[in-house]
Design a protein around this motif. Sequence first.
Motif, mmCIF file in Angstrom:
data_model
loop_
_atom_site.group_PDB
_atom_site.id
_atom_site.type_symbol
_atom_site.label_atom_id
_atom_site.label_comp_id
_atom_site.label_asym_id
_atom_site.label_seq_id
_atom_site.Cartn_x
_atom_site.Cartn_y
_atom_site.Cartn_z
ATOM 1 N N GLY A 1 -2.524 6.536 -21.436
ATOM 2 C CA GLY A 1 -2.702 7.514 -22.504
ATOM 3 C C GLY A 1 -3.868 8.443 -22.244
ATOM 4 N N PRO A 2 -3.998 9.530 -23.017
ATOM 5 C CA PRO A 2 -5.020 10.552 -22.767
ATOM 6 C C PRO A 2 -6.457 10.090 -22.975
ATOM 7 C CG PRO A 2 -3.877 10.983 -24.834
ATOM 8 C CD PRO A 2 -3.121 9.892 -24.148
ATOM 9 N N ASP A 3 -6.664 8.974 -23.662
ATOM 10 C CA ASP A 3 -8.021 8.478 -23.875
ATOM 11 C C ASP A 3 -8.392 7.357 -22.910
ATOM 12 O OD1 ASP A 3 -8.437 10.192 -26.079
ATOM 13 O OD2 ASP A 3 -7.409 8.790 -27.415
ATOM 14 N N ASP A 4 -7.477 6.984 -22.038
ATOM 15 C CA ASP A 4 -7.676 5.819 -21.179
ATOM 16 C C ASP A 4 -8.582 6.108 -19.983
ATOM 17 O OD1 ASP A 4 -6.083 4.196 -22.732
ATOM 18 O OD2 ASP A 4 -4.276 4.493 -21.518
ATOM 19 N N VAL A 5 -9.339 5.077 -19.616
ATOM 20 C CA VAL A 5 -10.087 5.063 -18.357
ATOM 21 C C VAL A 5 -9.338 4.117 -17.426
ATOM 22 C CG1 VAL A 5 -12.266 4.515 -17.222
ATOM 23 C CG2 VAL A 5 -12.271 5.511 -19.514
ATOM 24 N N VAL A 6 -8.985 4.618 -16.252
ATOM 25 C CA VAL A 6 -8.075 3.902 -15.355
ATOM 26 C C VAL A 6 -8.768 3.541 -14.048
ATOM 27 C CG1 VAL A 6 -5.877 4.037 -14.098
ATOM 28 C CG2 VAL A 6 -6.118 5.162 -16.331
ATOM 29 N N LEU A 7 -8.476 2.338 -13.548
ATOM 30 C CA LEU A 7 -8.896 1.927 -12.209
ATOM 31 C C LEU A 7 -7.657 1.909 -11.326
ATOM 32 C CD1 LEU A 7 -10.899 0.828 -10.127
ATOM 33 C CD2 LEU A 7 -10.468 -1.476 -11.031
ATOM 34 N N ASP A 8 -7.679 2.727 -10.279
ATOM 35 C CA ASP A 8 -6.552 2.879 -9.359
ATOM 36 C C ASP A 8 -6.912 2.182 -8.054
ATOM 37 O OD1 ASP A 8 -4.279 3.760 -8.045
ATOM 38 O OD2 ASP A 8 -5.070 5.760 -7.653
ATOM 39 N N ILE A 9 -6.339 0.988 -7.833
ATOM 40 C CA ILE A 9 -6.699 0.153 -6.675
ATOM 41 C C ILE A 9 -5.747 0.412 -5.517
ATOM 42 C CG2 ILE A 9 -6.910 -2.221 -5.839
ATOM 43 C CD1 ILE A 9 -7.839 -3.046 -8.591
ATOM 44 N N ALA A 10 -6.320 0.570 -4.309
ATOM 45 C CA ALA A 10 -5.578 0.928 -3.092
ATOM 46 C C ALA A 10 -5.033 2.341 -3.233
ATOM 47 C CB ALA A 10 -4.470 -0.071 -2.783
ATOM 48 N N CYS A 11 -5.944 3.256 -3.534
ATOM 49 C CA CYS A 11 -5.577 4.636 -3.864
ATOM 50 C C CYS A 11 -5.161 5.466 -2.660
ATOM 51 C CB CYS A 11 -6.728 5.333 -4.573
ATOM 52 S SG CYS A 11 -8.200 5.574 -3.522
ATOM 53 N N GLY A 12 -5.470 5.000 -1.451
ATOM 54 C CA GLY A 12 -5.112 5.780 -0.271
ATOM 55 C C GLY A 12 -5.810 7.132 -0.267
ATOM 56 N N THR A 13 -5.044 8.187 -0.058
ATOM 57 C CA THR A 13 -5.614 9.542 -0.002
ATOM 58 C C THR A 13 -5.719 10.200 -1.374
ATOM 59 O OG1 THR A 13 -3.412 10.399 0.500
ATOM 60 C CG2 THR A 13 -4.878 9.971 2.376
ATOM 61 N N GLY A 14 -5.349 9.478 -2.430
ATOM 62 C CA GLY A 14 -5.621 9.975 -3.773
ATOM 63 C C GLY A 14 -4.474 10.610 -4.533
ATOM 64 N N TYR A 15 -3.239 10.541 -4.009
ATOM 65 C CA TYR A 15 -2.128 11.130 -4.768
ATOM 66 C C TYR A 15 -1.970 10.439 -6.120
ATOM 67 C CZ TYR A 15 2.554 12.171 -6.424
ATOM 68 O OH TYR A 15 3.616 12.531 -7.226
ATOM 69 N N SER A 16 -1.959 9.123 -6.101
ATOM 70 C CA SER A 16 -1.819 8.377 -7.353
ATOM 71 C C SER A 16 -2.956 8.717 -8.301
ATOM 72 C CB SER A 16 -1.800 6.873 -7.067
ATOM 73 O OG SER A 16 -2.963 6.497 -6.330
ATOM 74 N N THR A 17 -4.140 8.878 -7.764
ATOM 75 C CA THR A 17 -5.317 9.208 -8.561
ATOM 76 C C THR A 17 -5.141 10.556 -9.247
ATOM 77 O OG1 THR A 17 -6.627 8.024 -6.903
ATOM 78 C CG2 THR A 17 -7.824 9.375 -8.489
ATOM 79 N N ALA A 18 -4.616 11.519 -8.503
ATOM 80 C CA ALA A 18 -4.402 12.857 -9.066
ATOM 81 C C ALA A 18 -3.387 12.815 -10.201
ATOM 82 C CB ALA A 18 -3.932 13.811 -7.972
ATOM 83 N N VAL A 19 -2.315 12.045 -10.029
ATOM 84 C CA VAL A 19 -1.309 11.926 -11.092
ATOM 85 C C VAL A 19 -1.913 11.247 -12.316
ATOM 86 C CG1 VAL A 19 0.883 10.866 -11.756
ATOM 87 C CG2 VAL A 19 0.648 11.923 -9.498
ATOM 88 N N ALA B 1 -10.963 5.574 -8.587
ATOM 89 C CA ALA B 1 -10.057 5.162 -7.524
ATOM 90 C C ALA B 1 -10.818 4.308 -6.521
ATOM 91 C CB ALA B 1 -9.453 6.382 -6.838
ATOM 92 N N LEU B 2 -10.147 3.276 -6.001
ATOM 93 C CA LEU B 2 -10.804 2.336 -5.096
ATOM 94 C C LEU B 2 -9.957 2.111 -3.859
ATOM 95 C CD1 LEU B 2 -12.982 0.109 -4.500
ATOM 96 C CD2 LEU B 2 -11.510 -1.473 -5.799
ATOM 97 N N ASP B 3 -10.599 2.179 -2.701
ATOM 98 C CA ASP B 3 -9.940 1.782 -1.455
ATOM 99 C C ASP B 3 -10.987 1.171 -0.543
ATOM 100 O OD1 ASP B 3 -8.210 1.809 1.026
ATOM 101 O OD2 ASP B 3 -6.893 2.854 -0.367
ATOM 102 N N ASP B 4 -10.530 0.323 0.375
ATOM 103 C CA ASP B 4 -11.472 -0.313 1.290
ATOM 104 C C ASP B 4 -11.507 0.369 2.651
ATOM 105 O OD1 ASP B 4 -9.044 -1.160 2.275
ATOM 106 O OD2 ASP B 4 -9.376 -3.297 1.884
#
Length: 217
Positions: free
Chosen positions: A77-95, A105-108
């Motif tokens: 939702g629009p008020d959510d703070v999200v942790l995106d694990i194994a984000c790679g180059t960030g496409y999922s993060t952008a969405v 976003a987190l990646d190792d």
Amino acid sequence: MMDFAHARRTMVDNQLRTSGITNWHILDVMNRVPRERFVSEARSALAYSDEEIALSETRTMPAPATFGKLVQLAEVGPDDVVLDIACGTGYSTAVLAGLANAVVALDDEEALVVQANDILADLDIGNAAAVCGPLEAGVAKEAPFDVILIEGAVDEVPETLFSQLRDGGRLVAVIGSGNAAVTHLYVKSGKSVVSRAAFNASLPVLAAFKRAPSFAF
């Protein structure tokens, strides 16, 4: 030259909608985020194909429909703070940044984290940033999170990640490997976490979440 805008619309109509993704916010954001920017130039023509795309030796970008279904299950939702694990180059993060209030976003893989931050900055996405660190550790200093999304198959979800969920927060993970793997939605309520199986999904296994082998006597 490939018409990427047309390819995005085709992806939404022929892959996302036909896979049961009905949330119009997700459809709209995935119709706007330039997926081709997050893969190598040599693979840009494959950016909107219904398949995983290799980003490194150990990281892939999930197929659009698979990723969309994970996000829909998380009910971002629009008020959510999200942790995106194994984000790679960030496409999922952008969405996710187009759906949520803020995304960590987190990646190792440091090279992928650098690339993700460069692309996010170039696209003027100011409510998301990537950090480098162990996937299974999460990002405790930014917790609690309303949503945690793990972009890869795992043997199990460590308690460390559940502890970083806000009360009422959701975690989505694919448990198992291969075509038999099942996506689970975990919801935190007080000190308890309840889960339900949602749908089958095949994602590459994340080595960081492999269960330690046990010895039989």
